[in-house]
Write a protein that holds these residues in place. Structure first.
Motif, mmCIF file in Angstrom:
data_model
loop_
_atom_site.group_PDB
_atom_site.id
_atom_site.type_symbol
_atom_site.label_atom_id
_atom_site.label_comp_id
_atom_site.label_asym_id
_atom_site.label_seq_id
_atom_site.Cartn_x
_atom_site.Cartn_y
_atom_site.Cartn_z
ATOM 1 N N ILE A 35 0.837 -1.208 0.000
ATOM 2 C CA ILE A 35 0.000 0.000 0.000
ATOM 3 C C ILE A 35 0.873 1.260 0.000
ATOM 4 O O ILE A 35 0.612 2.237 -0.723
ATOM 5 C CB ILE A 35 -0.959 -0.032 1.208
ATOM 6 N N ALA A 36 1.921 1.247 0.806
ATOM 7 C CA ALA A 36 2.808 2.441 0.867
ATOM 8 C C ALA A 36 3.493 2.726 -0.449
ATOM 9 O O ALA A 36 3.652 3.873 -0.882
ATOM 10 C CB ALA A 36 3.843 2.227 1.984
ATOM 11 N N GLN A 37 3.935 1.644 -1.129
ATOM 12 C CA GLN A 37 4.575 1.854 -2.429
ATOM 13 C C GLN A 37 3.606 2.422 -3.445
ATOM 14 O O GLN A 37 3.936 3.294 -4.254
ATOM 15 C CB GLN A 37 5.154 0.516 -2.919
ATOM 16 N N THR A 38 2.365 1.910 -3.436
ATOM 17 C CA THR A 38 1.378 2.407 -4.397
ATOM 18 C C THR A 38 1.070 3.874 -4.162
ATOM 19 O O THR A 38 1.014 4.696 -5.094
ATOM 20 C CB THR A 38 0.094 1.580 -4.303
ATOM 21 N N LEU A 39 0.870 4.258 -2.879
ATOM 22 C CA LEU A 39 0.605 5.658 -2.566
ATOM 23 C C LEU A 39 1.782 6.566 -2.905
ATOM 24 O O LEU A 39 1.618 7.713 -3.332
ATOM 25 C CB LEU A 39 0.223 5.797 -1.082
ATOM 26 N N SER A 40 2.991 6.052 -2.671
ATOM 27 C CA SER A 40 4.176 6.867 -2.962
ATOM 28 C C SER A 40 4.294 7.167 -4.452
ATOM 29 O O SER A 40 4.605 8.278 -4.870
ATOM 30 C CB SER A 40 5.420 6.164 -2.479
ATOM 31 N N ILE A 41 4.024 6.163 -5.290
ATOM 32 C CA ILE A 41 4.112 6.378 -6.737
ATOM 33 C C ILE A 41 3.039 7.342 -7.201
ATOM 34 O O ILE A 41 3.277 8.279 -8.008
ATOM 35 C CB ILE A 41 3.987 5.029 -7.464
ATOM 36 N N ALA A 42 1.793 7.153 -6.672
ATOM 37 C CA ALA A 42 0.706 8.055 -7.093
ATOM 38 C C ALA A 42 0.965 9.484 -6.658
ATOM 39 O O ALA A 42 0.716 10.445 -7.398
ATOM 40 C CB ALA A 42 -0.626 7.534 -6.531
ATOM 41 N N ALA A 43 1.470 9.652 -5.447
ATOM 42 C CA ALA A 43 1.754 11.019 -4.963
ATOM 43 C C ALA A 43 2.863 11.672 -5.745
ATOM 44 O O ALA A 43 2.859 12.880 -6.007
ATOM 45 C CB ALA A 43 2.091 10.963 -3.473
ATOM 46 N N SER A 44 3.881 10.894 -6.138
ATOM 47 C CA SER A 44 4.989 11.482 -6.914
ATOM 48 C C SER A 44 4.510 11.956 -8.276
ATOM 49 O O SER A 44 4.867 13.030 -8.761
ATOM 50 C CB SER A 44 6.106 10.436 -7.080
ATOM 51 N N VAL A 45 3.654 11.113 -8.945
ATOM 52 C CA VAL A 45 3.135 11.516 -10.249
ATOM 53 C C VAL A 45 2.263 12.745 -10.137
ATOM 54 O O VAL A 45 2.340 13.690 -10.945
ATOM 55 C CB VAL A 45 2.368 10.342 -10.881
ATOM 56 N N ALA A 46 1.404 12.798 -9.084
ATOM 57 C CA ALA A 46 0.548 13.981 -8.909
ATOM 58 C C ALA A 46 1.355 15.225 -8.610
ATOM 59 O O ALA A 46 1.048 16.313 -9.063
ATOM 60 C CB ALA A 46 -0.479 13.698 -7.798
ATOM 61 N N ALA A 47 2.421 15.089 -7.818
ATOM 62 C CA ALA A 47 3.245 16.255 -7.476
ATOM 63 C C ALA A 47 3.950 16.813 -8.691
ATOM 64 O O ALA A 47 4.056 18.014 -8.883
ATOM 65 C CB ALA A 47 4.258 15.866 -6.394
ATOM 66 N N VAL A 48 4.456 15.904 -9.541
ATOM 67 C CA VAL A 48 5.155 16.378 -10.735
ATOM 68 C C VAL A 48 4.202 17.058 -11.694
ATOM 69 O O VAL A 48 4.509 18.077 -12.312
ATOM 70 C CB VAL A 48 5.880 15.198 -11.410
ATOM 71 N N GLY A 49 2.981 16.536 -11.867
ATOM 72 C CA GLY A 49 2.025 17.115 -12.801
ATOM 73 C C GLY A 49 1.311 18.336 -12.309
ATOM 74 O O GLY A 49 0.805 19.123 -13.087
ATOM 75 N N TRP A 50 1.268 18.580 -11.015
ATOM 76 C CA TRP A 50 0.505 19.697 -10.462
ATOM 77 C C TRP A 50 1.399 20.803 -9.908
ATOM 78 O O TRP A 50 1.232 21.966 -10.160
ATOM 79 C CB TRP A 50 -0.421 19.148 -9.370
ATOM 80 N N VAL A 51 2.409 20.385 -9.181
ATOM 81 C CA VAL A 51 3.238 21.383 -8.506
ATOM 82 C C VAL A 51 4.156 22.106 -9.494
ATOM 83 O O VAL A 51 4.351 23.308 -9.410
ATOM 84 C CB VAL A 51 4.051 20.715 -7.387
ATOM 85 N N ALA A 52 4.727 21.420 -10.464
ATOM 86 C CA ALA A 52 5.685 22.058 -11.378
ATOM 87 C C ALA A 52 5.072 23.168 -12.201
ATOM 88 O O ALA A 52 5.614 24.265 -12.296
ATOM 89 C CB ALA A 52 6.319 21.000 -12.290
ATOM 90 N N PRO A 53 3.876 22.983 -12.854
ATOM 91 C CA PRO A 53 3.286 24.135 -13.576
ATOM 92 C C PRO A 53 2.925 25.291 -12.667
ATOM 93 O O PRO A 53 3.095 26.438 -13.026
ATOM 94 C CB PRO A 53 2.049 23.542 -14.246
ATOM 95 N N ALA A 54 2.417 24.972 -11.486
ATOM 96 C CA ALA A 54 2.070 26.075 -10.558
ATOM 97 C C ALA A 54 3.288 26.826 -10.124
ATOM 98 O O ALA A 54 3.262 28.044 -9.955
ATOM 99 C CB ALA A 54 1.309 25.493 -9.354
ATOM 100 N N TYR A 55 4.388 26.109 -9.934
ATOM 101 C CA TYR A 55 5.621 26.783 -9.501
ATOM 102 C C TYR A 55 6.198 27.674 -10.606
ATOM 103 O O TYR A 55 6.779 28.720 -10.347
ATOM 104 C CB TYR A 55 6.645 25.745 -9.103
ATOM 105 N N ALA A 56 5.979 27.256 -11.875
ATOM 106 C CA ALA A 56 6.513 28.064 -12.984
ATOM 107 C C ALA A 56 5.768 29.362 -13.149
ATOM 108 O O ALA A 56 6.331 30.370 -13.531
ATOM 109 C CB ALA A 56 6.456 27.261 -14.287
#
Length: 494
Positions: A35-56
């Protein structure tokens, strides 16, 4: 992930002989790990797709911050923090077993660090943040200066109305040497308007007039003379006389006759010539005149001749004899005037004169100087007829005289327009100082037309009178000259 699974299988197979409780613990840990591995992968993908454009697109902070503070301030970083804490807890549980070795690949990939922020980026962000999208049209916008590009952290200063500051406050204000110097505000000054009626009399400068035909306006005003300084203006006037009627009664050594000339003798220079040259040098109101004049009259033929008593004693005639004789008579007179004048009247007769239209303009010049008269009369008699008798004379009688006498004159000029003018001049000399009768009188009045500033033609009516009488009897010398006609003058100004 596969390596972690292989690691776990090896571990559980090695300790297969342990109790059933341990087996259940392994199963629960296996589920938590997945479960932890699955959540970690999903959170990493969401962070890259959401946080990077907002930060730019989001404006960056004024100072660089650490990656940990950035993750804590964003809502996405909270989910990542939960997943990271769960993973760290699992690792701590696994580290209790001494036989477990951690592999670097087993650690979840860390969130990529933001690029370093430079001072230039911060200055650009500060300028973008300080500049409004649509500046107000009512408020004056401050001009950008080099100070905004040099300071790392520019500080906005309030706009001060310079009109409300006095000199003391401006002196205390510190000025940036890099700021562009502002142009000083020039306050309008109300100058008094000078109306043409306010012009003082006699202060008109003829230099502003387009033409000056008579030469009367050159340097007329005191102000004009002050501007010209010591500059002299010279006018040269050659002139000659067109006789309308000339009568000269002359006497030489007591013998007298009469000479007549008129317009028919104008082109016969042997009979009549009358001309001269005048030089007028003027500086302001003061001027000097040098005038040279020459007169020549001659007549021959049968002339009336008078012989005084005692002149025909050798012919046995003791009394005065008047008869007609075959004779020739001539009169030559030279006149040299050296005089000075001062302009006493120099004003416009116009009620509201202007520099371009002061006309009519009046000038008056009194003249004072000396006149030198040089005269010579000759009478040559061949024979005299008295009634039916003829007396041969065959003799020439001549007399000459040079006198130096005072001269007083007056010159008046009236400028009607830039081209037309009127002039009047009169002079008297002699005053019976050198002889029993010695007087010279000259008068002329005419009109002038100016072709340019330096060339003027004048036509005038001229009258010249000269009366000289000295001695008596056989020593009598006499000249009684009256002539009137037209005078032509050509003025050339330098």
């Amino acid at each position: 992930m596969l390596r972690q699974s292989a690691f776990s299988q090896g571990y559980f197979s090695q300790h297969f002989s342990q109790t059933v409780g341990l087996e259940e613990c392994r199963s629960s840990k296996r589920r938590m790990r997945a479960i932890a591995q699955t959540l970690s992968i999903a959170a990493s993908v969401a962070a890259v797709g959401w946080v990077a454009p907002a930060y730019a697109t989001e404006p960056r902070p004024s100072a660089p911050e650490s990656a940990e503070s950035i993750h804590r301030d964003t809502p996405e970083s909270s989910a990542l923090a939960v997943v990271s804490d769960a993973a760290l807890g699992e690792l701590r549980e696994a580290s209790k077993f001494s036989s477990i070795t951690l592999h670097p690949d087993s650690i979840p990939a860390a969130t990529p660090q933001p690029e370093p922020v430079t001072i230039a980026d911060l200055q650009i962000q500060q300028i973008q943040r300080d500049t409004p999208a649509q500046p107000s049209l009512l408020e004056p916008q401050p001009r950008p200066t080099a100070q905004l590009l040099l300071d790392e952290l520019p500080v906005e200063e309030p706009i001060v109305d310079e009109s409300s500051l006095d000199e003391s406050s401006l002196a205390q204000t510190s000025l940036d040497p890099l700021d562009e110097p502002s142009e000083p505000a020039l306050e309008p000054v109300d100058l008094p308007e000078l109306e043409p009626a306010d012009l003082p009399e006699g202060e008109f400068s003829s230099e502003s007039a387009p033409f000056d035909p008579e030469g009367q306006l050159a340097g007329s005003a005191e102000s004009g003379g002050a501007r010209s300084g010591s500059r002299w203006q010279v006018t040269v006037e050659p002139y000659f006389f067109i006789p309308l009627d000339v009568r000269a009664d002359i006497a030489a050594v007591g013998r007298s006759t009469t000479i007549r000339a008129d317009l028919d003798d104008f082109l016969n220079l042997d009979r009549a010539f009358d001309g001269g040259l005048r030089v007028d040098a003027q500086n302001g109101r003061f001027g000097i005149l040098l005038d040279g004049f020459y007169l020549s009259l001659a007549q021959s033929g049968t002339l009336p001749v008078t012989f005084p008593a005692g002149s025909l004693l050798r012919f046995g005639i003791p009394f005065e004899v008047e008869g007609r004789a075959d004779a020739s008579a001539s009169l030559r007179q030279g006149k040299i005037d050296l005089a000075a004048y001062y302009r006493v009247v120099n004003q416009s007769l116009r009620r509201s004169p202007t520099p371009t239209n002061p006309f009519p303009f009046l000038v008056v010049d009194p003249i004072l100087g000396l006149r030198t008269n040089i005269s010579r009369q000759e009478i040559e008699v061949d024979e005299v007829r008295i009634g039916p008798n003829t007396i041969p004379i065959n003799r020439e009688f001549s007399s000459s005289r040079t006198t130096l006498e005072p001269l007083v004159g007056l010159r008046v000029g009236l400028q009607l327009s830039p081209r037309w003018s009127l002039g009047l001049e009169s002079s008297v000399s002699g005053f019976n100082i050198n002889a029993e009768r010695d007087t010279t009188f000259n008068f002329q009045a005419g009109v002038g037309y100016s072709f340019s500033r330096s060339v003027t033609l004048r036509v005038a009516y001229v009258y010249n009178g000269y009366e000289f009488r000295d001695g008596s009897g056989l020593r009598r010398s006499e000249i009684d000259l009256d002539q009137h006609g037209l005078g032509l003058r050509l003025s050339i100004r330098f």
